[in-house]
Design a protein around this motif. Structure first.
Motif, PDB file in Angstrom:
ATOM      1  N   GLY A 241      42.246  20.694  10.873  1.00  0.00           N
ATOM      2  CA  GLY A 241      42.207  21.321   9.913  1.00  0.00           C
ATOM      3  C   GLY A 241      41.059  20.983   8.953  1.00  0.00           C
ATOM      4  O   GLY A 241      40.413  21.728   8.569  1.00  0.00           O
ATOM      5  N   ILE A 242      41.007  19.804   8.648  1.00  0.00           N
ATOM      6  CA  ILE A 242      39.694  19.233   7.829  1.00  0.00           C
ATOM      7  C   ILE A 242      38.316  19.506   8.511  1.00  0.00           C
ATOM      8  O   ILE A 242      37.409  20.200   7.709  1.00  0.00           O
ATOM      9  N   VAL A 243      38.276  19.308   9.636  1.00  0.00           N
ATOM     10  CA  VAL A 243      36.874  19.588  10.461  1.00  0.00           C
ATOM     11  C   VAL A 243      36.881  21.174  10.314  1.00  0.00           C
ATOM     12  O   VAL A 243      35.572  21.535  10.101  1.00  0.00           O
ATOM     13  N   LEU A 244      37.881  21.862  10.703  1.00  0.00           N
ATOM     14  CA  LEU A 244      37.581  23.368  10.867  1.00  0.00           C
ATOM     15  C   LEU A 244      37.063  24.041   9.452  1.00  0.00           C
ATOM     16  O   LEU A 244      36.203  24.595   9.209  1.00  0.00           O
TER      17      LEU A 244
ATOM     18  N   THR B 280      31.470  -1.229  24.265  1.00  0.00           N
ATOM     19  CA  THR B 280      31.363   0.079  25.109  1.00  0.00           C
ATOM     20  C   THR B 280      32.021   1.155  24.232  1.00  0.00           C
ATOM     21  O   THR B 280      31.544   2.430  24.781  1.00  0.00           O
ATOM     22  N   LEU B 281      32.641   1.116  23.291  1.00  0.00           N
ATOM     23  CA  LEU B 281      33.214   2.207  22.543  1.00  0.00           C
ATOM     24  C   LEU B 281      32.415   3.294  21.947  1.00  0.00           C
ATOM     25  O   LEU B 281      32.776   4.302  22.274  1.00  0.00           O
ATOM     26  N   PRO B 282      31.325   2.726  21.381  1.00  0.00           N
ATOM     27  CA  PRO B 282      30.166   3.828  20.845  1.00  0.00           C
ATOM     28  C   PRO B 282      29.910   4.751  22.067  1.00  0.00           C
ATOM     29  O   PRO B 282      29.673   6.010  21.640  1.00  0.00           O
ATOM     30  N   GLY B 283      29.500   3.965  23.116  1.00  0.00           N
ATOM     31  CA  GLY B 283      29.071   5.059  24.278  1.00  0.00           C
ATOM     32  C   GLY B 283      30.031   5.883  24.739  1.00  0.00           C
ATOM     33  O   GLY B 283      29.973   7.127  24.948  1.00  0.00           O
ATOM     34  N   VAL B 284      31.410   5.409  24.733  1.00  0.00           N
ATOM     35  CA  VAL B 284      32.397   6.222  25.166  1.00  0.00           C
ATOM     36  C   VAL B 284      32.631   7.456  24.223  1.00  0.00           C
ATOM     37  O   VAL B 284      32.956   8.549  24.560  1.00  0.00           O
ATOM     38  N   ALA B 285      32.683   7.055  22.867  1.00  0.00           N
ATOM     39  CA  ALA B 285      32.678   8.159  21.897  1.00  0.00           C
ATOM     40  C   ALA B 285      31.641   9.056  22.032  1.00  0.00           C
ATOM     41  O   ALA B 285      32.121  10.312  21.577  1.00  0.00           O
ATOM     42  N   VAL B 286      30.477   8.900  22.504  1.00  0.00           N
ATOM     43  CA  VAL B 286      29.313   9.925  22.650  1.00  0.00           C
ATOM     44  C   VAL B 286      29.989  10.840  23.941  1.00  0.00           C
ATOM     45  O   VAL B 286      29.764  12.051  24.068  1.00  0.00           O
ATOM     46  N   VAL B 287      30.334  10.020  25.052  1.00  0.00           N
ATOM     47  CA  VAL B 287      30.791  10.980  26.305  1.00  0.00           C
ATOM     48  C   VAL B 287      31.833  11.787  25.947  1.00  0.00           C
ATOM     49  O   VAL B 287      32.112  13.021  26.419  1.00  0.00           O
ATOM     50  N   VAL B 288      33.073  11.300  25.017  1.00  0.00           N
ATOM     51  CA  VAL B 288      34.049  12.122  24.621  1.00  0.00           C
ATOM     52  C   VAL B 288      33.811  13.517  24.074  1.00  0.00           C
ATOM     53  O   VAL B 288      34.442  14.454  24.307  1.00  0.00           O
ATOM     54  N   ALA B 289      32.752  13.148  23.200  1.00  0.00           N
ATOM     55  CA  ALA B 289      32.375  14.491  22.506  1.00  0.00           C
ATOM     56  C   ALA B 289      33.782  15.556  21.709  1.00  0.00           C
ATOM     57  O   ALA B 289      33.716  16.711  22.292  1.00  0.00           O
ATOM     58  N   LEU B 290      34.416  14.785  20.991  1.00  0.00           N
ATOM     59  CA  LEU B 290      35.598  15.540  20.405  1.00  0.00           C
ATOM     60  C   LEU B 290      35.143  16.333  19.313  1.00  0.00           C
ATOM     61  O   LEU B 290      35.457  17.551  19.184  1.00  0.00           O
ATOM     62  N   LEU B 291      34.272  15.767  18.277  1.00  0.00           N
ATOM     63  CA  LEU B 291      33.880  16.442  17.422  1.00  0.00           C
ATOM     64  C   LEU B 291      32.924  17.644  17.278  1.00  0.00           C
ATOM     65  O   LEU B 291      33.203  18.820  16.710  1.00  0.00           O
TER      66      LEU B 291
ATOM     67  N   THR C 157      33.496  25.494  16.585  1.00  0.00           N
ATOM     68  CA  THR C 157      34.441  26.307  16.305  1.00  0.00           C
ATOM     69  C   THR C 157      34.525  26.757  14.826  1.00  0.00           C
ATOM     70  O   THR C 157      34.542  28.168  14.713  1.00  0.00           O
ATOM     71  N   GLY C 158      34.109  25.862  13.988  1.00  0.00           N
ATOM     72  CA  GLY C 158      33.946  26.272  12.439  1.00  0.00           C
ATOM     73  C   GLY C 158      32.850  27.175  12.237  1.00  0.00           C
ATOM     74  O   GLY C 158      32.592  27.987  11.469  1.00  0.00           O
ATOM     75  N   ILE C 159      31.651  26.809  12.992  1.00  0.00           N
ATOM     76  CA  ILE C 159      30.485  27.598  13.086  1.00  0.00           C
ATOM     77  C   ILE C 159      30.972  29.023  13.571  1.00  0.00           C
ATOM     78  O   ILE C 159      30.437  30.142  13.088  1.00  0.00           O
ATOM     79  N   GLY C 160      31.527  29.154  14.673  1.00  0.00           N
ATOM     80  CA  GLY C 160      32.077  30.669  15.180  1.00  0.00           C
ATOM     81  C   GLY C 160      32.987  31.174  14.174  1.00  0.00           C
ATOM     82  O   GLY C 160      32.971  32.583  13.830  1.00  0.00           O
ATOM     83  N   ILE C 161      33.471  30.778  13.255  1.00  0.00           N
ATOM     84  CA  ILE C 161      34.505  31.206  12.255  1.00  0.00           C
ATOM     85  C   ILE C 161      33.651  31.776  11.177  1.00  0.00           C
ATOM     86  O   ILE C 161      33.731  32.826  10.642  1.00  0.00           O
ATOM     87  N   SER C 162      32.586  30.956  10.702  1.00  0.00           N
ATOM     88  CA  SER C 162      31.762  31.120   9.627  1.00  0.00           C
ATOM     89  C   SER C 162      30.978  32.743  10.061  1.00  0.00           C
ATOM     90  O   SER C 162      30.472  33.461   9.395  1.00  0.00           O
TER      91      SER C 162
END
Length: 242
Positions: free
Chosen positions: A95-98, A151-162, A168-173
């Motif tokens: 909700g916050i991100v959107l 290795t977690l920072p590298g994993v965070a990049v691969v995961v690409a959650l944000l 999606t927020g851009i799509g809404i706008s």
């Protein structure tokens, strides 16, 4: 024999520390909100201008991975309270991100919705699910093995959650249905894939035995939150001198 007992005790302590750290990192407090807001703003602006380096910078500090791993842990321990807690954190984060990404994109403006960084996140395909599953495996294993935490920072990049969620927020706008639905589907693919693989890895590593530690950490979190709330209310009350 003593060596085996020592190894068993060490493994148990390590698992307890992992559970403690995971609950702490997925706690939706001031630090979590701060990192979520800053990472979201950076990522959304990176998407708007089509700059991959900026997007990666936002992904590195985004705290979205920990509550999803905590959800996987809750599934393994069959702890309903833990599952509800993690789900609540994830939903609040979404909700916050959107909200922020929509406002940011609306205020800044999106000069080109066809830029590669946006287009690449609106067409989820089967390989994205494979990537999410493998990323979840890597993230969970790295979290469960403190020596691999680098290795977690590298994993965070691969995961690409944000990025897909900010898209999606851009799509809404922009009132663009294609961007909105495609990017949110990709986010859900990533979320589900990571949660599934996280549960599998935690199970294989024997974390189903950590239910009591998990419950203890959650109870401790509740107590600390209640104390913080009481302190805030006490500070807000006017004194006789006022």
């Amino acid at each position: 024999m003593n060596s085996l007992n020592n190894n068993h005790t060490e493994n148990k302590v390590n698992k307890q520390n992992v559970v403690h750290d995971l609950i702490q990192e997925s706690h939706i407090g001031r630090d979590f909100y701060f990192l979520l807001v800053v990472s979201n703003l950076i990522t959304t602006l990176g998407l708007v201008i089509g700059n991959a380096a900026v997007i990666i910078g936002g992904m590195l500090i985004a705290p979205l991975l920990s509550p999803i791993l905590a959800l996987g842990l809750g599934i393994v321990t069959a702890n309903q309270e833990s599952i509800l807690r993690s789900t609540s954190v994830i939903l609040k984060s979404i909700g916050i991100v959107l909200l922020l990404s929509t406002l940011t994109a609306f205020l800044v403006g999106v000069p080109n919705t066809k830029n590669l960084e946006i287009v690449s996140r609106i067409k989820p395909t089967l390989p994205f699910m494979y990537i999410a599953l493998l990323s979840g495996i890597a993230a969970t294993y790295s979290w469960a093995r403190p020596k691999l935490s680098a290795t977690l920072p590298g994993v965070a990049v691969v995961v690409a959650l944000l990025p897909p969620l900010a898209t999606t927020g851009i799509g809404i706008s922009e009132l663009n249905r294609e961007i909105l639905t495609g990017s949110f589907q990709l986010f859900m693919v990533n979320l589900i894939g990571i949660a599934i693989s996280s549960a599998i890895v935690f199970s294989l590593l024997g974390f189903h035995q950590m239910r009591w530690i998990e419950k203890k950490e959650i109870d401790k979190e509740k107590e600390e939150s209640a104390e913080e709330k009481d302190d805030t209310e006490m500070n807000d009350k006017p004194t006789l001198m006022d």
